[in-house]
Write a protein that holds these residues in place. Structure first.
Motif, short mmCIF file in Angstrom:
data_model
loop_
_atom_site.label_atom_id
_atom_site.label_comp_id
_atom_site.label_asym_id
_atom_site.label_seq_id
_atom_site.Cartn_x
_atom_site.Cartn_y
_atom_site.Cartn_z
N PRO A 540 -5.79 7.23 -6.08
CA PRO A 540 -6.03 6.66 -4.75
C PRO A 540 -4.84 5.83 -4.27
O PRO A 540 -4.06 5.31 -5.07
N LEU A 541 -4.70 5.73 -2.96
CA LEU A 541 -3.67 4.90 -2.38
C LEU A 541 -4.00 3.42 -2.59
O LEU A 541 -5.17 3.05 -2.76
N ASP A 542 -2.98 2.60 -2.57
CA ASP A 542 -3.18 1.15 -2.60
C ASP A 542 -3.48 0.71 -1.16
O ASP A 542 -2.58 0.31 -0.40
N THR A 543 -4.74 0.82 -0.77
CA THR A 543 -5.10 0.56 0.62
C THR A 543 -4.93 -0.91 1.00
O THR A 543 -4.67 -1.22 2.17
N ALA A 544 -5.05 -1.80 0.03
CA ALA A 544 -4.84 -3.22 0.32
C ALA A 544 -3.39 -3.46 0.76
O ALA A 544 -3.13 -4.18 1.74
N MET A 545 -2.44 -2.84 0.06
CA MET A 545 -1.05 -3.00 0.45
C MET A 545 -0.77 -2.30 1.77
O MET A 545 -0.02 -2.82 2.62
N LEU A 546 -1.37 -1.13 1.98
CA LEU A 546 -1.17 -0.43 3.24
C LEU A 546 -1.71 -1.24 4.42
O LEU A 546 -1.07 -1.33 5.48
N ASP A 547 -2.88 -1.86 4.24
CA ASP A 547 -3.44 -2.70 5.30
C ASP A 547 -2.48 -3.83 5.64
O ASP A 547 -2.28 -4.16 6.83
N TYR A 548 -1.88 -4.42 4.64
CA TYR A 548 -0.92 -5.50 4.84
C TYR A 548 0.30 -5.00 5.60
O TYR A 548 0.78 -5.65 6.54
N LEU A 549 0.80 -3.82 5.20
CA LEU A 549 1.99 -3.27 5.86
C LEU A 549 1.69 -2.87 7.30
O LEU A 549 2.51 -3.09 8.21
N PHE A 550 0.53 -2.30 7.51
CA PHE A 550 0.17 -1.91 8.88
C PHE A 550 0.04 -3.14 9.78
O PHE A 550 0.44 -3.11 10.95
N ALA A 551 -0.51 -4.21 9.22
CA ALA A 551 -0.68 -5.44 10.01
C ALA A 551 0.68 -6.02 10.40
O ALA A 551 0.83 -6.60 11.48
N ALA A 552 1.69 -5.85 9.53
CA ALA A 552 3.03 -6.36 9.83
C ALA A 552 3.68 -5.58 10.96
O ALA A 552 4.54 -6.08 11.68
N GLY A 553 3.29 -4.30 11.10
CA GLY A 553 3.78 -3.51 12.22
C GLY A 553 5.23 -3.05 12.09
O GLY A 553 5.81 -2.60 13.08
N LYS A 554 5.81 -3.12 10.92
CA LYS A 554 7.20 -2.71 10.74
C LYS A 554 7.28 -1.22 10.34
O LYS A 554 6.31 -0.66 9.83
N PRO A 555 8.42 -0.61 10.58
CA PRO A 555 8.57 0.81 10.25
C PRO A 555 8.30 1.10 8.76
O PRO A 555 8.71 0.34 7.88
N ILE A 556 7.66 2.22 8.52
CA ILE A 556 7.37 2.68 7.15
C ILE A 556 7.88 4.11 7.02
O ILE A 556 7.60 4.97 7.86
N ILE A 557 8.62 4.37 5.95
CA ILE A 557 9.05 5.74 5.64
C ILE A 557 8.51 6.10 4.27
O ILE A 557 8.68 5.35 3.30
#
Length: 633
Positions: A540-557
Motif C-alpha cells: 500500500p501507498l504511504d497515504t499519510a505522507m501523500l496527504d501531507y504532500l498534497f496539503a503542501a501543494g508543491k510539485p511532485i514527480i
C-alpha cells in the motif's frame, strides 16, 4: 573459413561430410573467441552446431519454418544466415540480439526468449500452411528442459490429435539452464538408453509382411506383437501414444546420423518427433564439464582457463542477498520453504537446497505450478518463498490472482531481475510486474533502496501473516552499504524521507533512488531544494505522507524503472484523484509505452530520457510553471 562472408545458408547443401566437419569446427572456434569478449549463451550454442548445420542442409529456410524454442541456442543459425559480421555487437545497445529477431533476418520466423512456446507457434504455422494448401515443412526445435513446460505439453497434445505434418526436434542435452527435474526427464533418460527402437521395428514389419495371409486373427495377433515391441524396447512410448512417430535417439554430433534421420522424417506423414542427443558446451572443456548451468549464459571469460572476467562490485549479488537471508531465517523457522521454476543457480538457492533439501523444490520450467504449489503450502501453515524472475512471473499471472491473492495466502514472492536487465532485451526486461500486480487485492508490493534495507524486507516478508507479500529486487549487485547484524521488520506501507526539501518532491524507490538524489543535487546548485522520498512500499501507498504532500501543494514527480501505464505513478495519481477536489501537481517519469530492447542499462535509460539531468529539468520546469500559474491567479 571466413564465416563473415556467409550471406545465406544455401551453401551448406553442397558440402560433403569433411567440409561440414570443417565448418562445424570453424563455428565453434568463432563462438568461443567472440563470446569470450561479449559474453552470451555459449553452452547451448556449442551443443547445437552440427544440428543447426544439418537443419539448414536438409531444409530450405525461410520457406521451411525453423523455429527455435527459447532462442538462446540460435547463434549458429544467425551465423549461417549471414550475421557473423555483427557478432562483435552481440547483446549490446543497437547491436545483434541474443535471441531470434524478425527485423534482423527473414530466417528468424519466430521471436522468443521464454521457453516452451515453439510447439504452439509451429502448430499455428502448420495450420496456416494446411489451410493455404502449402507444402513447406515446419520444424520446431525444443530442448528437453523446455519440453517440461505446460504449454509445450498442451501443444504436443494438440499436434498429436490433428496429425498435421510436422518434424519436432527434441534437442536433448539433459539440461535446461540447470539440471532438469521431473518425471518426463526420467522418461527421456530411459529413451536415451533404450537403443534404436525404429530399426528393430522396421525389421519386424519386414518379417510380418512375409507371413502368408491366413486370416484376420493371425494378422491381428501380429500387429499386437509389433505394438508390444514398443513397450519392450521403449519404456512408456510417451510420444507414440500422443500420436507422434518417434525417431531416435540420434547422435546430434554425427552428420550422417542426423541427415539420415532428417531425411526419414521428411518422408513421413503426420507429426514426427526426432530425438537428438547433444552435449551442451561441446568443444570447449570448461563448458562441457559444467554440471550446474554456470556456462549456460556468461559474461566475458578467459579462453585459456575458462575463468570469468568479473567486474568489481562493492556489494553482494541481490539474488544471493535475498536467498541467503531466507536461508538464515529458515534455520530458526522450520515453516520456511523455497520454490524455484528451474532457476536454482540464477536465484542463488544452491545453499538453501544443500542445507534444507526437504524444504527446497525446483519444479522445472513450470511457473504456474510453482505459484499454485506455493499457495498449497501456505494453506498448511508453511511459509513459502517463491523465487522467480519478474519476466517469468508474467507466466503465472492467473495463479497469482486466483490462487494466491484471492485466497489471501501467506506467500512471499521474491521478484528477481526487476527493472531493466540489459543484454537479454525486451523478452526479459522486468518492467511490467508493478502494473500487473498492483491491482491484485490483498497483495503487498515493496522494493528496497539498498541491500541493508533488502535484508530487513526479507524478514518483514517472512514474518508477515496477513496475506501475500512480494519484494522486487534488481539484477546485479548491491551498492556496498554497511549491513546491520540484526534483522528487523519494517512497518508495512511506510516511506522515508532521504533528503529534505521544500520546493518539490521526488517519489521513487529501488534502483532510481540514486538518479533522484543526483537530480536533487543539480537543483540545489541552482538554489532549488527538492525533497527525495524512498517510496519503498508500492502497495500500500504511504497515504499519510501523500496527504501531507498534497496539503503542501508543491510539485511532485514520481520516478520508476517500470512501465508508466498502471504503475506506481498511476497509483499516486489515482489516490490524488480520489482524495483531492482540485487539480493535483503530479508528473511521472518511467518506462514509456514500448518494449525496451537489449543493451547497457544506462544507455537504455538515456535512450528513453530517464536521466538525472532530464529529471532535474522536469522538476525545474514544473516548479516554474506552478509559480507562473500562481502569479497569474
Amino acid at each position: 573459413m571466413d564465416l563473415t562472408q556467409i550471406k545465406n545458408p544455401s551453401f551448406v547443401k553442397n558440402l560433403d561430410k569433411d567440409q561440414l566437419t570443417e565448418l562445424a569446427a570453424s563455428i565453434r572456434k568463432f563462438l568461443i573467441e567472440n563470446l569470450s569478449v561479449t559474453g552470451g549463451h555459449i553452452g547451448p550454442n556449442l551443443g547445437v552446431v552440427e544440428l543447426t548445420i544439418a537443419l539448414h542442409k536438409m531444409f530450405d529456410s525461410p520457406e521451411d519454418k525453423i523455429i527455435w524454442d527459447v532462442g538462446h541456442q540460435a547463434y549458429v543459425h544467425k551465423i549461417l544466415t549471414g550475421r557473423a559480421g555483427d557478432f562483435n555487437t552481440l547483446r549490446q545497445f543497437k547491436g545483434l540480439s541474443g535471441f531470434p529477431k524478425m527485423l534482423e533476418s527473414e530466417h528468424d520466423v519466430w521471436e522468443t526468449g521464454h521457453s516452451s512456446t515453439s510447439l504452439s507457434a509451429a502448430m499455428g504455422m502448420a495450420a496456416a500452411r494446411d489451410i493455404q494448401k502449402g507444402k513447406n515443412y515446419v520444424i520446431p526445435i525444443i530442448g528437453d528442459g523446455a519440453l517440461t513446460g505446460g504449454m509445450a505439453l498442451e501443444a504436443l497434445n494438440h499436434i498429436g490429435h490433428t496429425q498435421t505434418n510436422m518434424t519436432v526436434i527434441l534437442n536433448d542435452n539433459e539440461m535446461s539452464i540447470a539440471p532438469n527435474v521431473g518425471a518426463l526427464h526420467a522418461v527421456l533418460g530411459k529413451l536415451r538408453t533404450a537403443g534404436k527402437y525404429n530399426s528393430v521395428k522396421d525389421e519386424l514389419e519386414y518379417i510380418l509382411k512375409k507371413i502368408p495371409a491366413v486370416g484376420g486373427k493371425v494378422a491381428s495377433a501380429a500387429e499386437r506383437v509389433k505394438d508390444s515391441l514398443k513397450y519392450l524396447l521403449v519404456s512408456g512410448v510417451f510420444f507414440e501414444e500422443l500420436g507422434f512417430t518417434y525417431l531416435g535417439p540420434v547422435d546430434g554430433h554425427d552428420f550422417n546420423d542426423l541427415e539420415r534421420n532428417l531425411q526419414y522424417a521428411k518422408k513421413m506423414e503426420g507429426p514426427v518427433l526426432l530425438h537428438i542427443i547433444t552435449k551442451k558446451g561441446k568443444g570447449y572443456r570448461p563448458a562441457e564439464d559444467d554440471k550446474i548451468g554456470t556456462w549456460h549464459g556468461t559474461g566475458p571469460y578467459k579462453i585459456e582457463t575458462g575463468d570469468f572476467v568479473k567486474s568489481v562490485s562493492a556489494g553482494p549479488a541481490w539474488s544471493s542477498l535475498v536467498s541467503e537471508t531466507v536461508r538464515k531465517i529458515a534455520r530458526k523457522d522450520e515453516r520456511v520453504v523455497a520454490i524455484t521454476p528451474a532457476m536454482p543457480v540464477g536465484s542463488k538457492l544452491e545453499g538453501f537446497a544443500a542445507e534444507f533439501p526437504d524444504r527446497f523444490f525446483d519444479v522445472g520450467i513450470a511457473e504456474q505450478h510453482a505459484a499454485t504449489m506455493a499457495a498449497g503450502l501456505a494453506t498448511q501453515g508453511m511459509k513459502p518463498f517463491l523465487a522467480i524472475y519478474s519476466t517469468f512471473l508474467q507466466r503465472a499471472y492467473d495463479q497469482m490472482l486466483h490462487d494466491i491473492t484471492r485466497q489471501n495466502l501467506n506467500v512471499f514472492i521474491g521478484i528477481d531481475r526487476a527493472g531493466l536487465v540489459g543484454a537479454d532485451g525486451e523478452t526479459h526486461q522486468g518492467v511490467f510486474d508493478i502494473a500487473f500486480l498492483r491491482h491484485m487485492p490483498n497483495l503487498v508490493l515493496m522494493m528496497p533502496k539498498d541491500e541493508n534495507e533488502g535484508q530487513h524486507m526479507v524478514k518483514t516478508a517472512l514474518e508477515y501473516d496477513q496475506g501475500p507479500i512480494a519484494m522486487r529486487y534488481p539484477r546485479g549487485n548491491g551498492i556496498g552499504i554497511q549491513m546491520d547484524e540484526e534483522l528487523k521488520t519494517i512497518p508495512i506501507g511506510t516511506w522515508e524521507v532521504l533528503r529534505v526539501g521544500t520546493d518539490g518532491t521526488i517519489l521513487t524507490f529501488g534502483t532510481t533512488i540514486p538518479m533522484a538524489l543526483d537530480a536533487a543535487e543539480q537543483l540545489a546548485a541552482k538554489g532549488i531544494n527538492v525533497q527525495v522520498v524512498n517510496a519503498r512500499f508500492i502497495k500500500p501507498l504511504d497515504t499519510a505522507m501523500l496527504d501531507y504532500l498534497f496539503a503542501a501543494g508543491k510539485p511532485i514527480i514520481t520516478l520508476e524503472e517500470a512501465v508508466l501505464a498502471g504503475g506506481f505513478g498511476s497509483a499516486v495519481i489515482e489516490y490524488a484523484h480520489d482524495t483531492l477536489k482540485g487539480p493535483t501537481p503530479i508528473r511521472r517519469m518511467g518506462i514509456p509505452d514500448q518494449f525496451i530492447e537489449h543493451g547497457n542499462v544506462d544507455k537504455l535509460l538515456e535512450e528513453i530520457g530517464m536521466t538525472s539531468e532530464n529529471l532535474a529539468r522536469m522538476m525545474e520546469d514544473f516548479i516554474l510553471e506552478q509559480k507562473t500559474e500562481r502569479e497569474i491567479v
